[in-house]
Design a protein around this motif. Structure first.
Motif, PDB file in Angstrom:
ATOM      1  N   PRO A 129       0.825  -1.210   0.000  1.00 19.73           N
ATOM      2  CA  PRO A 129       0.000   0.000   0.000  1.00 19.73           C
ATOM      3  C   PRO A 129       0.866   1.269   0.000  1.00 19.73           C
ATOM      4  CG  PRO A 129      -0.714  -1.541   1.690  1.00 19.73           C
ATOM      5  CD  PRO A 129       0.617  -2.018   1.198  1.00 19.73           C
ATOM      6  N   GLN A 130       0.274   2.381  -0.424  1.00 22.77           N
ATOM      7  CA  GLN A 130       1.004   3.623  -0.536  1.00 22.77           C
ATOM      8  C   GLN A 130       1.210   4.278   0.829  1.00 22.77           C
ATOM      9  OE1 GLN A 130      -1.177   6.061  -3.255  1.00 22.77           O
ATOM     10  NE2 GLN A 130      -0.597   4.875  -5.067  1.00 22.77           N
ATOM     11  N   ALA A 143      -1.758   5.561   3.072  1.00 19.35           N
ATOM     12  CA  ALA A 143      -3.022   5.013   2.579  1.00 19.35           C
ATOM     13  C   ALA A 143      -3.808   4.359   3.714  1.00 19.35           C
ATOM     14  CB  ALA A 143      -2.755   4.001   1.476  1.00 19.35           C
ATOM     15  N   PHE A 203       1.123   3.024   6.744  1.00 22.40           N
ATOM     16  CA  PHE A 203      -0.204   2.937   6.128  1.00 22.40           C
ATOM     17  C   PHE A 203      -1.151   2.388   7.193  1.00 22.40           C
ATOM     18  CE2 PHE A 203       1.581  -1.265   5.393  1.00 22.40           C
ATOM     19  CZ  PHE A 203       0.507  -2.120   5.648  1.00 22.40           C
TER      20      PHE A 203
END
Length: 540
Positions: free
Chosen positions: A34-35, A38, A118
């Motif tokens: 995941p970014q 995020a 994240f």
């Protein structure tokens, strides 16, 4: 007998004290899944980091920390070209904020450090602490491995002596008790190692183990090896009495020997050789080393405790046994040294690593102890040739005392990062450019480092905040970090820093241009206590 038991116990006690130490371009993190920042609906099973150039893994330096503070990465990541894939364990993936922390080697041999967060479901109030190895678990696991070596020694050497060299008129009760004690110790050591592997992986306490974590350990390569070892212990226990009968069937003794060989191979599959550059060679070297140690040291115990004491066999019988044992011991020592050298060549990663890594230093200690034992064994063999059982018993007792400490070094070695792995990071770090300093204010003192200092994103700031008296701040309420480069008209470039462990903060920094950057740190440690400090960071 009390003397050698005391030596082994002393060595075990000491074992408990050994816990369980600028280029033109650099890799830059391009995307992450995941970014950064995020919020995803479900916890990922893998995390992918993609860089602008190929990267290499530094073993043990990448972590995924769950909101409950446990490490949930399943071993080291896998580097495929420019992508780093981190497998995540299915156990303990609660809602909240996760920290991904990595340290790798870029294509130009420079280490790259970074971290980001994240969240799953919703962000936590604070990011989890970066996990470190639990000292109690490390000590207990080291002690369990030491106990396993002692148990193996109590089984292999005495069984071989009983099957081949034991006088028929001599009672077997004592050596058999030693063998049963060794099997019990082996079983207890294996069960403890199996249990402790879960908190050793997650960084939690020795009793903070969930059923899912235990299941994952049992189904891992290490867990399977330990379960096979337990099965082998049961098989050996069932075959001992039939195999030691005077007219024992040859197939029974072959079955016992085969089970012993299978059991010995569970050690390399649960240790460093499993991750060796050439696993088959490392496994064979490890088995040779273990088997030779168990035959030699176990045989010495039988000699000292039973055959050479008063009331043992007469001089005529000893005159037959001792020369044969002496030849066995010589052969065992040769194989022991061969297996040890083979392991050292593979695991140490160069002569320099003997002195600048903990693994190499422990290896030197072990080698020194082995040389001392070999010197004693040389004089012992001369006494055997002179038919002097009393002198042999005294020297054999000294051998046992020293080898107890060799087992301590061995149990510490298997818990230590091999020199070949430690050397990768050390060699790269020598070429890296970093920045560290301490800044003081009336409210706090902050020590921090930026590593590496390079153009682009994901330079990492790691800071520690202390009171003016030098005590760690209990909890940092807020971090504000900005970067300015007046010559380029850049002012107040914000950078996110999160608290990871009370007084510690970590976050990425971006340097889009070379020059003398002005870094401003504003740290709030309570509702009313806040101060700002500044420094200049030169970026090549």
């Amino acid at each position: 007998m009390r003397r050698w038991l005391g030596a082994v116990l002393l060595g075990l006690c000491l074992g408990l004290l050994v816990p369980p130490t600028a280029a033109s371009a650099h890799a830059v993190l391009v995307t992450a899944t995941p970014q950064q920042g995020a919020v995803v609906a479900t916890a990922p099973t893998t995390i992918a980091l993609t860089f602008n150039e190929p990267v290499r893994v530094i073993p043990g330096k990448t972590q995924v920390i769950a909101p409950n503070g446990k490490r949930i990465n399943d071993g080291d990541p896998v580097a495929t070209g420019t992508t780093l894939t981190i497998a995540v364990r299915t156990a303990d993936r609660p809602l909240g904020t996760y920290v991904v922390s990595y340290r790798i080697i870029s294509a130009d041999s420079h280490p790259l450090t970074g971290a980001y967060t994240f969240s799953v479901g919703a962000p936590s109030e604070t990011a989890p602490e970066v996990s470190t190895d639990n000292t109690a678990v490390a000590v207990l696991l080291s002690a369990a491995k030491y106990a396993g070596y002692v148990g193996l020694t109590f089984v292999v050497g005495p069984l071989l002596m009983l099957a081949v060299l034991w006088p028929r008129r001599q009672s077997r009760r004592g050596p058999l008790r030693l063998v049963w004690a060794g099997l019990s110790l082996l079983a207890a050591s294996t069960v403890c190692s199996l249990w402790l592997q879960a908190p050793y992986t997650s960084g939690a306490g020795p009793f903070d183990v969930s059923p899912l974590e235990l299941k994952q350990v049992v189904t891992s390569e290490t867990g399977v090896a330990l379960l096979v070892r337990l099965l082998v212990i049961a098989v050996v226990a069932a075959l001992i009495r039939p195999a030691l009968r005077v007219k024992a069937r040859r197939v029974t003794r072959f079955a016992l020997a085969g089970a012993a060989v299978v059991g010995l191979f569970t050690w390399p599959f649960a240790g460093h050789p499993a991750a060796s550059p050439i696993p088959p060679v490392s496994a064979v070297g490890d088995v040779l080393h273990l088997a030779s140690m168990a035959v030699w040291l176990g045989g010495l115990i039988v000699l000292v405790a039973f055959l050479l004491r008063r009331g043992g066999p007469d001089h005529r019988v000893l005159g037959i046994i001792l020369p044969i044992w002496s030849r066995w011991a010589t052969a065992a020592v040769c194989w022991l040294v061969l297996g040890g050298v083979l392991q050292a060549v593979i695991e140490i990663g160069g002569l320099a690593r003997l002195f600048d890594t903990r693994y190499g230093q422990l290896l030197l200690v072990k080698a020194g102890l082995l040389i001392a034992v070999l010197a004693v064994a040389f004089f012992s063999r001369r006494l055997v040739l002179r038919s002097s059982p009393g002198g042999v018993r005294r020297l054999a007792s000294v051998e046992l005392g020293i080898t107890a400490f060799i087992l301590v070094a061995s149990s510490a070695l298997v818990q230590t990062t091999p020199g070949r792995s430690a050397g990768v990071e050390a060699a790269a770090a020598e070429q890296a450019v970093g920045f560290s300093t301490t800044l003081n204010s009336s409210v706090y003192s902050v020590q921090f480092e930026i590593f590496p200092v390079q153009l682009g994103e994901y330079n990492t700031l790691h800071a520690f905040v202390y009171t003016p008296e030098g005590k760690p701040v209990q909890d940092v309420a807020e971090w504000k970090v900005t970067l300015s480069l007046p010559e380029k008209g850049i002012d107040g470039l914000k950078n996110d820093v999160v608290t990871i462990d009370g007084n510690q903060g970590i976050g990425p920094l971006s340097f889009p241009y070379p020059g003398k950057w002005e870094l401003t740190l504003t740290i709030r440690i309570s509702d009313v206590d806040q101060a700002t400090v500044r420094t200049t960071v030169p970026v090549p």
